[in-house]
Design a protein around this motif. Structure first.
Motif, PDB file in Angstrom:
ATOM      1  N   UNK A  35     -34.507 -17.378  51.103  1.00  0.00           N
ATOM      2  CA  UNK A  35     -35.840 -17.956  50.949  1.00  0.00           C
ATOM      3  C   UNK A  35     -36.542 -17.215  49.807  1.00  0.00           C
ATOM      4  N   UNK A  36     -36.826 -17.886  48.694  1.00  0.00           N
ATOM      5  CA  UNK A  36     -37.463 -17.198  47.562  1.00  0.00           C
ATOM      6  C   UNK A  36     -38.768 -16.498  47.938  1.00  0.00           C
ATOM      7  N   UNK A  37     -39.467 -17.017  48.943  1.00  0.00           N
ATOM      8  CA  UNK A  37     -40.730 -16.397  49.351  1.00  0.00           C
ATOM      9  C   UNK A  37     -40.526 -15.201  50.281  1.00  0.00           C
ATOM     10  N   UNK A  49     -34.477  -5.822  32.125  1.00  0.00           N
ATOM     11  CA  UNK A  49     -33.731  -6.752  31.271  1.00  0.00           C
ATOM     12  C   UNK A  49     -33.385  -7.996  32.080  1.00  0.00           C
ATOM     13  N   UNK A  50     -33.592  -9.164  31.470  1.00  0.00           N
ATOM     14  CA  UNK A  50     -33.294 -10.424  32.150  1.00  0.00           C
ATOM     15  C   UNK A  50     -31.856 -10.858  31.848  1.00  0.00           C
ATOM     16  N   UNK A  51     -31.121 -11.164  32.902  1.00  0.00           N
ATOM     17  CA  UNK A  51     -29.724 -11.587  32.767  1.00  0.00           C
ATOM     18  C   UNK A  51     -29.534 -12.947  33.434  1.00  0.00           C
ATOM     19  N   UNK A  52     -28.602 -13.741  32.882  1.00  0.00           N
ATOM     20  CA  UNK A  52     -28.208 -14.972  33.544  1.00  0.00           C
ATOM     21  C   UNK A  52     -27.327 -14.646  34.747  1.00  0.00           C
ATOM     22  N   UNK A  53     -27.485 -15.422  35.803  1.00  0.00           N
ATOM     23  CA  UNK A  53     -26.678 -15.235  37.002  1.00  0.00           C
ATOM     24  C   UNK A  53     -25.352 -15.985  36.873  1.00  0.00           C
ATOM     25  N   UNK A  54     -24.302 -15.407  37.395  1.00  0.00           N
ATOM     26  CA  UNK A  54     -22.999 -16.071  37.382  1.00  0.00           C
ATOM     27  C   UNK A  54     -22.873 -17.082  38.517  1.00  0.00           C
ATOM     28  N   UNK A  55     -23.751 -16.986  39.497  1.00  0.00           N
ATOM     29  CA  UNK A  55     -23.736 -17.890  40.651  1.00  0.00           C
ATOM     30  C   UNK A  55     -25.193 -18.127  41.030  1.00  0.00           C
ATOM     31  N   UNK A  56     -25.570 -19.384  41.159  1.00  0.00           N
ATOM     32  CA  UNK A  56     -26.984 -19.699  41.439  1.00  0.00           C
ATOM     33  C   UNK A  56     -27.171 -20.449  42.746  1.00  0.00           C
ATOM     34  N   UNK A  57     -26.146 -20.456  43.579  1.00  0.00           N
ATOM     35  CA  UNK A  57     -26.228 -21.175  44.848  1.00  0.00           C
ATOM     36  C   UNK A  57     -26.519 -20.171  45.964  1.00  0.00           C
ATOM     37  N   UNK A  58     -27.742 -20.219  46.495  1.00  0.00           N
ATOM     38  CA  UNK A  58     -28.157 -19.283  47.537  1.00  0.00           C
ATOM     39  C   UNK A  58     -28.810 -20.039  48.701  1.00  0.00           C
ATOM     40  N   UNK A 109     -35.246 -18.240  40.680  1.00  0.00           N
ATOM     41  CA  UNK A 109     -34.344 -19.251  41.212  1.00  0.00           C
ATOM     42  C   UNK A 109     -34.370 -20.536  40.384  1.00  0.00           C
ATOM     43  N   UNK A 110     -35.470 -20.800  39.679  1.00  0.00           N
ATOM     44  CA  UNK A 110     -35.550 -21.992  38.829  1.00  0.00           C
ATOM     45  C   UNK A 110     -34.749 -21.804  37.539  1.00  0.00           C
ATOM     46  N   UNK A 111     -34.839 -20.618  36.953  1.00  0.00           N
ATOM     47  CA  UNK A 111     -34.149 -20.354  35.687  1.00  0.00           C
ATOM     48  C   UNK A 111     -32.707 -19.896  35.887  1.00  0.00           C
ATOM     49  N   UNK A 112     -32.390 -19.411  37.092  1.00  0.00           N
ATOM     50  CA  UNK A 112     -31.045 -18.884  37.330  1.00  0.00           C
ATOM     51  C   UNK A 112     -30.828 -17.552  36.645  1.00  0.00           C
ATOM     52  N   UNK A 113     -31.876 -16.705  36.656  1.00  0.00           N
ATOM     53  CA  UNK A 113     -31.790 -15.390  36.024  1.00  0.00           C
ATOM     54  C   UNK A 113     -32.276 -14.319  36.995  1.00  0.00           C
ATOM     55  N   UNK A 114     -32.021 -13.080  36.627  1.00  0.00           N
ATOM     56  CA  UNK A 114     -32.494 -11.944  37.407  1.00  0.00           C
ATOM     57  C   UNK A 114     -32.874 -10.827  36.443  1.00  0.00           C
ATOM     58  N   UNK A 115     -33.888 -10.060  36.812  1.00  0.00           N
ATOM     59  CA  UNK A 115     -34.324  -8.936  35.991  1.00  0.00           C
ATOM     60  C   UNK A 115     -33.842  -7.637  36.639  1.00  0.00           C
ATOM     61  N   UNK A 137     -32.355  -0.843  44.125  1.00  0.00           N
ATOM     62  CA  UNK A 137     -31.204  -1.628  44.585  1.00  0.00           C
ATOM     63  C   UNK A 137     -31.628  -2.899  45.301  1.00  0.00           C
ATOM     64  N   UNK A 138     -32.909  -3.122  45.443  1.00  0.00           N
ATOM     65  CA  UNK A 138     -33.416  -4.381  45.998  1.00  0.00           C
ATOM     66  C   UNK A 138     -33.585  -5.361  44.837  1.00  0.00           C
ATOM     67  N   UNK A 139     -32.739  -6.378  44.772  1.00  0.00           N
ATOM     68  CA  UNK A 139     -32.717  -7.244  43.594  1.00  0.00           C
ATOM     69  C   UNK A 139     -32.907  -8.730  43.895  1.00  0.00           C
ATOM     70  N   UNK A 140     -32.805  -9.134  45.152  1.00  0.00           N
ATOM     71  CA  UNK A 140     -32.959 -10.566  45.441  1.00  0.00           C
ATOM     72  C   UNK A 140     -34.343 -11.080  45.038  1.00  0.00           C
ATOM     73  N   UNK A 141     -35.372 -10.248  45.212  1.00  0.00           N
ATOM     74  CA  UNK A 141     -36.720 -10.712  44.871  1.00  0.00           C
ATOM     75  C   UNK A 141     -36.959 -10.747  43.367  1.00  0.00           C
ATOM     76  N   UNK A 142     -36.006 -10.247  42.596  1.00  0.00           N
ATOM     77  CA  UNK A 142     -36.143 -10.274  41.141  1.00  0.00           C
ATOM     78  C   UNK A 142     -35.421 -11.464  40.514  1.00  0.00           C
ATOM     79  N   UNK A 143     -34.894 -12.336  41.387  1.00  0.00           N
ATOM     80  CA  UNK A 143     -34.236 -13.547  40.892  1.00  0.00           C
ATOM     81  C   UNK A 143     -35.282 -14.622  40.597  1.00  0.00           C
TER      82      UNK A 143
END
Length: 650
Positions: free
Chosen positions: A361-363, A348-357, A338-344, A330-336
């Motif tokens: 901090x990606x790191x 499976x890789x999916x496009x995000x419906x919202x990419x403004x975060x 941020x450059x491509x706007x996708x999450x795994x 259930x921890x999914x933020x680190x699987x985003x």
């Protein structure tokens, strides 16, 4: 007689100090055993819908209309009977309206009071006089008791009864007596109420429901997942708080926090408006139509997104602190990306419906910003220090539990977790594995420890387990494979959002599997019954709430307006009286105002689930078992008196 028995009978003799007193009580209890059992009501998944739920209690799922019909038959017109029923449901509001429309108030009082007395007598006929007496309002106890014992075929006291009514009207107490009689009828129609979980979330008035239930004469509550998350929030559990606030914003119900509980959300609102100032929050639209202005809607949307991101962060921290919960996926933020706007998710890789975060901090995605941390600290303090919320949660502990066995019914909100083969599923709870009834028992112990244990570590375990019970796969309150909050907001693909129900729901019509559950809880599979809610019954699609030949009843019919399009109805109530077990399916209530001004009622279609071969008596109930044990004890005391083993005190 051994020493322990003699000591016990000696203590009992303080309440019954003579053979005559003990004998009288035996006679009284033996008589009570042969009375019909009281009517039990069962409801689940109320979800803050106060008006509809209150109306169902006021009209007894149609029982009051039936009693009016029994009493008056063709002697009153349909309009007069409808008007009388509306008065019983809403006495104060209806009187204010009616008395503004009739010229002769005294004549109206003189007509209505005897009608109400007749309905009251019909409603009370299966109860002992002492039980009815305990239900009488103090101000009118003597008057109502006298009126209810009137013999309509006798003439000796007709003038006496007429004088009582005349004196009540003459002293301007007619309205107060009418209200007292109406409330007494409502009380007598429902002897005991069972709430099978989920008073909170979605609807706007859970606090009003809680206030009403705290004054109710006899009830029990089985905690639902939406209740347990509020219980955890009241203790400052961050995961629970984040959900509660986010969900209130999602349904446009922030007034529950602000107005009902006095929880200050201004710091959160200020943060959300600043952090997400230029963010359209495209994935965070409100659920349903809460009737907010454009400005209010925008604020709720921003608060919802702000709390969702905070929720993902604090939940990740809780997952790290509690690896035994098994929620690492259930921890999914680190699987985003941020450059491509996708999450795994699940490979499976999916496009995000919202990419403004802007606050992630990606790191270090799970670190709260200083502003988010301040928001959470303030919310924690507000929840923990809210006196009204604490009072409501303490009532949950006093009147509630995770499950209840009552008169052969096994009541729980959601499920008994099962494996795919129908066997009881084990869940790890702080290093130990439990299943079935043992799982329910240990979880309830931890819940209560979260509130009351003197050990800070045990209190923390209790708090964190409440959060797990809200969303964990092994929780008997959640009953799904995952809580897909992240996916519901940020992934459009429905396959990613899928929350697979526990196999319990697959086996609801399997006699052998259900028998195993009954046996695990110490019940007879042939005579017992499960009553549960949680998953809305899709009545409009032909789903039957009666499962396993009537041994399982699923009663979430959609009190919540958000689910009425799913169910096709507006809620179920289950009614267990001395003759039948009846399932009532309700149509929506237009509004309380319409019920008062237009004399509208909720239409309920009823279905007899089971008819008793013989009328169920008090002797056949759990209360009957208690009374029989008391009779046996009193019989032993009587024998001790007769043999001189204990001295009479009178």
């Amino acid at each position: 007689m051994d020493t322990a028995e003699k000591r016990y009978l000696g203590l009992l003799s303080r309440s019954f100090p003579s053979a005559a007193k003990a004998s009288a009580e035996i006679i009284n209890l033996s008589a009570v055993l042969n009375l019909p059992k009281g009517t039990e009501f069962f409801a689940s998944d109320i979800h803050g819908e106060y008006e509809a739920f209150s109306h169902i209690l006021r009209n007894g799922s149609g029982s009051i209309r039936l009693k009016i019909e029994d009493v008056f038959g063709d002697t009153l017109s349909a309009e007069e009977k409808r008007s009388l029923a509306s008065l019983i449901y809403y006495p104060r509001e209806r009187m204010e309206l009616v008395l503004s429309q009739v010229e002769d108030h005294e004549k109206w009082f003189a007509t209505v009071l005897p009608q109400l007395v007749s309905v009251c007598k019909r409603s009370a006929q299966k109860y002992t006089r002492s039980k009815v007496r305990r239900a009488l309002p103090e101000d009118f106890a003597y008057i109502i008791e006298e009126l209810m014992t009137e013999d309509r075929y006798g003439v000796d006291k007709q003038a006496y009864y007429a004088a009582i009514i005349h004196a009540v009207i003459g002293t301007n107490r007619g309205a107060a007596l009418i209200e007292a009689l109406c409330l007494l009828i409502q009380r007598l129609v429902i002897d005991h109420l069972h709430i099978v979980g989920d008073i909170y979330d979605r609807g706007p008035y859970p606090h009003t429901i809680m206030d009403m239930l705290m004054d109710y004469h006899s009830l029990d509550i089985q905690w639902g997942n939406h209740d347990i998350v509020w219980m955890g929030a009241s203790l400052g559990q961050r995961g629970c708080i984040a959900h509660v606030v986010r969900n209130c914003a999602r349904y446009g119900n922030l007034s529950i926090l602000e107005d009902a509980y006095g929880i200050n959300i201004l710091p959160l609102a200020s943060f959300a408006q600043t952090a997400y100032a230029d963010d359209p929050c495209v994935a965070f639209g409100l659920k349903g139509n809460p009737g907010l202005s454009a400005q209010e809607t925008e604020l709720n949307v921003k608060i919802q997104k702000a709390m969702a991101i905070i929720q993902f962060k604090v939940e990740a921290q809780l997952i790290d602190e509690n690896p035994g919960f098994g929620l690492e996926d259930r921890k999914l933020l680190h699987k985003i990306d941020f450059d491509k706007g996708t999450v795994v998710v699940d490979g499976i890789e999916y496009e995000l419906t919202d990419t403004v975060f802007p606050t992630v901090d990606p790191d270090d995605p799970y670190r709260l910003t200083p502003e988010e941390e301040e928001v959470m600290q303030r919310l924690e303090q507000a929840f923990v220090n809210c006196e009204k919320l604490q009072r409501h949660m303490r009532f949950f502990l006093e009147a509630g539990s995770l499950y209840k066995v009552h008169n052969g019914n096994l009541l729980f909100h959601a499920c008994v977790p099962l494996n795919a083969d129908g066997s009881l599923m084990e869940t790890e709870v702080f290093g130990e594995k439990y299943k079935g009834r043992a799982l329910y028992d240990v979880m309830e112990r931890y819940v209560r420890a979260g509130f009351f244990d003197s050990d800070p570590e045990m209190r923390k375990r209790g708090r964190d387990l409440m959060w797990y019970m809200w969303l964990g796969q092994g929780s008997p309150l959640f009953a799904k494979s995952k809580m897909a909050t992240f996916e519901l907001y940020l992934i459009a693909d429905k396959a990613a959002r899928k929350e697979v129900k526990n196999p319990f729901y697959t086996f609801l019509n399997d006699d052998a599997v259900m028998a195993g559950i009954f046996e695990d809880f110490g019940l007879d599979p042939k005579t017992s019954r499960i009553v549960c809610g949680h998953v809305p019954v899709k009545v409009k699609d032909g789903e039957d709430p009666v499962k396993c030949g009537g041994r399982v009843l699923t009663i979430d019919g959609g009190f919540s307006k958000a689910y009425q399009s799913t169910t096709g109805i507006a809620g179920y109530t289950l009614i267990s009286n001395s003759y039948d077990i009846i399932l009532a399916a309700h149509e929506p209530l237009e509004s309380t105002k319409a019920a008062v001004t237009k004399e509208l009622d909720i239409f309920s279609s009823t279905r007899v689930v089971e008819s008793m071969k013989k009328r169920t008596l008090v002797a056949d109930t759990d209360k009957g078992k208690e009374l029989k044990a008391q009779i046996a004890d009193l019989g032993a005391l009587l024998e001790a008196y007769r043999h001189g083993e204990i001295a009479e005190k009178e």
